[in-house]
Design a protein around this motif. Structure first.
Motif, PDB file in Angstrom:
ATOM      1  N   VAL A 239      30.596 -33.552 -86.234  1.00  0.00           N
ATOM      2  CA  VAL A 239      31.638 -34.274 -86.966  1.00  0.00           C
ATOM      3  C   VAL A 239      32.357 -35.136 -85.939  1.00  0.00           C
ATOM      4  CG1 VAL A 239      33.798 -34.085 -88.239  1.00  0.00           C
ATOM      5  CG2 VAL A 239      31.913 -32.536 -88.762  1.00  0.00           C
ATOM      6  N   VAL A 240      32.458 -36.422 -86.242  1.00  0.00           N
ATOM      7  CA  VAL A 240      33.116 -37.375 -85.355  1.00  0.00           C
ATOM      8  C   VAL A 240      34.401 -37.828 -86.031  1.00  0.00           C
ATOM      9  CG1 VAL A 240      32.913 -39.580 -84.151  1.00  0.00           C
ATOM     10  CG2 VAL A 240      30.886 -38.133 -84.458  1.00  0.00           C
ATOM     11  N   GLU A 241      35.526 -37.569 -85.360  1.00  0.00           N
ATOM     12  CA  GLU A 241      36.829 -37.997 -85.867  1.00  0.00           C
ATOM     13  C   GLU A 241      37.172 -39.338 -85.241  1.00  0.00           C
ATOM     14  OE1 GLU A 241      39.940 -34.983 -85.725  1.00  0.00           O
ATOM     15  OE2 GLU A 241      38.366 -33.470 -85.481  1.00  0.00           O
ATOM     16  N   ARG A 242      37.645 -40.260 -86.092  1.00  0.00           N
ATOM     17  CA  ARG A 242      38.017 -41.597 -85.619  1.00  0.00           C
ATOM     18  C   ARG A 242      39.381 -41.972 -86.186  1.00  0.00           C
ATOM     19  NH1 ARG A 242      32.963 -43.458 -84.129  1.00  0.00           N
ATOM     20  NH2 ARG A 242      31.224 -42.862 -85.465  1.00  0.00           N
ATOM     21  N   THR A 243      40.141 -42.736 -85.411  1.00  0.00           N
ATOM     22  CA  THR A 243      41.411 -43.279 -85.880  1.00  0.00           C
ATOM     23  C   THR A 243      41.346 -44.794 -85.815  1.00  0.00           C
ATOM     24  OG1 THR A 243      42.629 -41.355 -85.070  1.00  0.00           O
ATOM     25  CG2 THR A 243      43.905 -43.342 -85.499  1.00  0.00           C
TER      26      THR A 243
ATOM     27  N   GLU B  53      23.743 -52.253 -90.333  1.00  0.00           N
ATOM     28  CA  GLU B  53      23.642 -52.592 -88.909  1.00  0.00           C
ATOM     29  C   GLU B  53      23.980 -51.378 -88.042  1.00  0.00           C
ATOM     30  OE1 GLU B  53      26.154 -55.976 -88.304  1.00  0.00           O
ATOM     31  OE2 GLU B  53      24.848 -57.296 -89.477  1.00  0.00           O
ATOM     32  N   VAL B  54      24.988 -50.613 -88.453  1.00  0.00           N
ATOM     33  CA  VAL B  54      25.352 -49.388 -87.729  1.00  0.00           C
ATOM     34  C   VAL B  54      24.180 -48.413 -87.741  1.00  0.00           C
ATOM     35  CG1 VAL B  54      26.838 -47.334 -87.818  1.00  0.00           C
ATOM     36  CG2 VAL B  54      27.846 -49.615 -88.061  1.00  0.00           C
ATOM     37  N   VAL B  55      23.575 -48.228 -88.907  1.00  0.00           N
ATOM     38  CA  VAL B  55      22.438 -47.318 -89.042  1.00  0.00           C
ATOM     39  C   VAL B  55      21.296 -47.745 -88.118  1.00  0.00           C
ATOM     40  CG1 VAL B  55      20.635 -46.546 -90.637  1.00  0.00           C
ATOM     41  CG2 VAL B  55      23.020 -46.553 -91.375  1.00  0.00           C
ATOM     42  N   ASP B  56      21.001 -49.035 -88.072  1.00  0.00           N
ATOM     43  CA  ASP B  56      19.924 -49.537 -87.216  1.00  0.00           C
ATOM     44  C   ASP B  56      20.213 -49.288 -85.733  1.00  0.00           C
ATOM     45  OD1 ASP B  56      18.402 -50.386 -89.352  1.00  0.00           O
ATOM     46  OD2 ASP B  56      19.048 -52.485 -89.212  1.00  0.00           O
ATOM     47  N   ARG B  57      21.443 -49.562 -85.290  1.00  0.00           N
ATOM     48  CA  ARG B  57      21.789 -49.338 -83.885  1.00  0.00           C
ATOM     49  C   ARG B  57      21.748 -47.854 -83.536  1.00  0.00           C
ATOM     50  NH1 ARG B  57      26.243 -52.477 -85.150  1.00  0.00           N
ATOM     51  NH2 ARG B  57      25.705 -54.666 -85.065  1.00  0.00           N
TER      52      ARG B  57
ATOM     53  N   VAL C  74      20.177 -41.157 -83.395  1.00  0.00           N
ATOM     54  CA  VAL C  74      21.378 -40.682 -84.086  1.00  0.00           C
ATOM     55  C   VAL C  74      21.284 -41.090 -85.552  1.00  0.00           C
ATOM     56  CG1 VAL C  74      23.881 -40.953 -84.246  1.00  0.00           C
ATOM     57  CG2 VAL C  74      22.788 -40.771 -81.999  1.00  0.00           C
ATOM     58  N   THR C  75      21.583 -40.142 -86.458  1.00  0.00           N
ATOM     59  CA  THR C  75      21.554 -40.407 -87.896  1.00  0.00           C
ATOM     60  C   THR C  75      22.931 -40.166 -88.494  1.00  0.00           C
ATOM     61  OG1 THR C  75      19.252 -39.691 -88.004  1.00  0.00           O
ATOM     62  CG2 THR C  75      20.451 -39.798 -90.086  1.00  0.00           C
ATOM     63  N   TRP C  76      23.487 -41.196 -89.107  1.00  0.00           N
ATOM     64  CA  TRP C  76      24.775 -41.101 -89.805  1.00  0.00           C
ATOM     65  C   TRP C  76      24.496 -40.542 -91.188  1.00  0.00           C
ATOM     66  CZ3 TRP C  76      27.368 -46.102 -91.939  1.00  0.00           C
ATOM     67  CH2 TRP C  76      28.574 -45.792 -92.585  1.00  0.00           C
ATOM     68  N   LEU C  77      25.075 -39.384 -91.509  1.00  0.00           N
ATOM     69  CA  LEU C  77      24.820 -38.728 -92.790  1.00  0.00           C
ATOM     70  C   LEU C  77      25.837 -39.099 -93.856  1.00  0.00           C
ATOM     71  CD1 LEU C  77      23.839 -35.213 -91.444  1.00  0.00           C
ATOM     72  CD2 LEU C  77      22.322 -37.072 -92.167  1.00  0.00           C
ATOM     73  N   THR C  78      27.112 -39.009 -93.517  1.00  0.00           N
ATOM     74  CA  THR C  78      28.172 -39.326 -94.477  1.00  0.00           C
ATOM     75  C   THR C  78      29.492 -39.451 -93.738  1.00  0.00           C
ATOM     76  OG1 THR C  78      29.063 -38.717 -96.651  1.00  0.00           O
ATOM     77  CG2 THR C  78      28.834 -36.940 -95.060  1.00  0.00           C
ATOM     78  N   SER C  79      30.457 -40.060 -94.399  1.00  0.00           N
ATOM     79  CA  SER C  79      31.806 -40.171 -93.832  1.00  0.00           C
ATOM     80  C   SER C  79      32.837 -39.864 -94.901  1.00  0.00           C
ATOM     81  CB  SER C  79      32.064 -41.575 -93.279  1.00  0.00           C
ATOM     82  OG  SER C  79      31.271 -41.833 -92.156  1.00  0.00           O
ATOM     83  N   TYR C  80      33.932 -39.288 -94.461  1.00  0.00           N
ATOM     84  CA  TYR C  80      35.091 -39.040 -95.310  1.00  0.00           C
ATOM     85  C   TYR C  80      36.219 -39.893 -94.760  1.00  0.00           C
ATOM     86  CZ  TYR C  80      32.231 -35.138 -96.715  1.00  0.00           C
ATOM     87  OH  TYR C  80      31.180 -34.377 -97.168  1.00  0.00           O
ATOM     88  N   VAL C  81      36.938 -40.578 -95.651  1.00  0.00           N
ATOM     89  CA  VAL C  81      37.980 -41.519 -95.251  1.00  0.00           C
ATOM     90  C   VAL C  81      39.306 -41.055 -95.839  1.00  0.00           C
ATOM     91  CG1 VAL C  81      38.695 -43.935 -95.297  1.00  0.00           C
ATOM     92  CG2 VAL C  81      36.255 -43.368 -95.313  1.00  0.00           C
TER      93      VAL C  81
ATOM     94  N   CYS D  59      33.214 -38.356 -89.768  1.00  0.00           N
ATOM     95  CA  CYS D  59      31.835 -38.781 -89.999  1.00  0.00           C
ATOM     96  C   CYS D  59      30.882 -37.688 -89.552  1.00  0.00           C
ATOM     97  CB  CYS D  59      31.553 -40.070 -89.236  1.00  0.00           C
ATOM     98  SG  CYS D  59      32.736 -41.380 -89.607  1.00  0.00           S
ATOM     99  N   VAL D  60      29.876 -37.421 -90.359  1.00  0.00           N
ATOM    100  CA  VAL D  60      28.887 -36.384 -90.064  1.00  0.00           C
ATOM    101  C   VAL D  60      27.615 -37.066 -89.562  1.00  0.00           C
ATOM    102  CG1 VAL D  60      27.603 -34.423 -90.980  1.00  0.00           C
ATOM    103  CG2 VAL D  60      29.899 -34.939 -91.869  1.00  0.00           C
ATOM    104  N   TYR D  61      27.159 -36.609 -88.397  1.00  0.00           N
ATOM    105  CA  TYR D  61      25.976 -37.177 -87.750  1.00  0.00           C
ATOM    106  C   TYR D  61      25.024 -36.083 -87.319  1.00  0.00           C
ATOM    107  CZ  TYR D  61      28.311 -41.684 -86.983  1.00  0.00           C
ATOM    108  OH  TYR D  61      28.937 -42.892 -87.143  1.00  0.00           O
TER     109      TYR D  61
END
Length: 90
Positions: A5-9, A28-32, A38-45, A54-56
């Motif tokens: 889980v990645v926390e961002r502000t 573009e984020v998914v491609d990079r 690294v696979t981005w699964l979902t994010s909660y805002v 964000c879950v990765y």
């Protein structure tokens, strides 16, 4: 593969819109991310759009930090997690 889980502000709120332009930015984020495995699964805002959780899946916190830098995304904290759901016991 470990899960994180990645926390961002975002001081001014998350800059990704719910329009076509936002969808292109997300792709573009998914491609990079894929460049580092690294696979981005979902994010909660949060309601004010200043915090995301964000879950990765990825090989390491370092790989996630590297892709975050390439995607110009902040990282407050990375926590390795395991899945626990209420149906596990049934």
């Amino acid at each position: 593969m470990p899960r994180y889980v990645v926390e961002r502000t975002f001081a001014k709120g998350m800059p990704i819109s719910a329009e076509v332009e936002g969808a292109h930015l997300c792709l573009e984020v998914v491609d990079r991310n894929a460049d580092e495995g690294v696979t981005w699964l979902t994010s909660y805002v949060s309601n004010d759009k200043r915090k995301t959780f964000c879950v990765y899946d990825g090989p390491s916190p370092e790989a996630i930090r590297k892709t975050a830098a390439r995607n110009d995304l902040p990282v407050d904290r990375i926590t390795e997690v395991r899945v626990l759901d209420p149906y596990f016991y049934y």
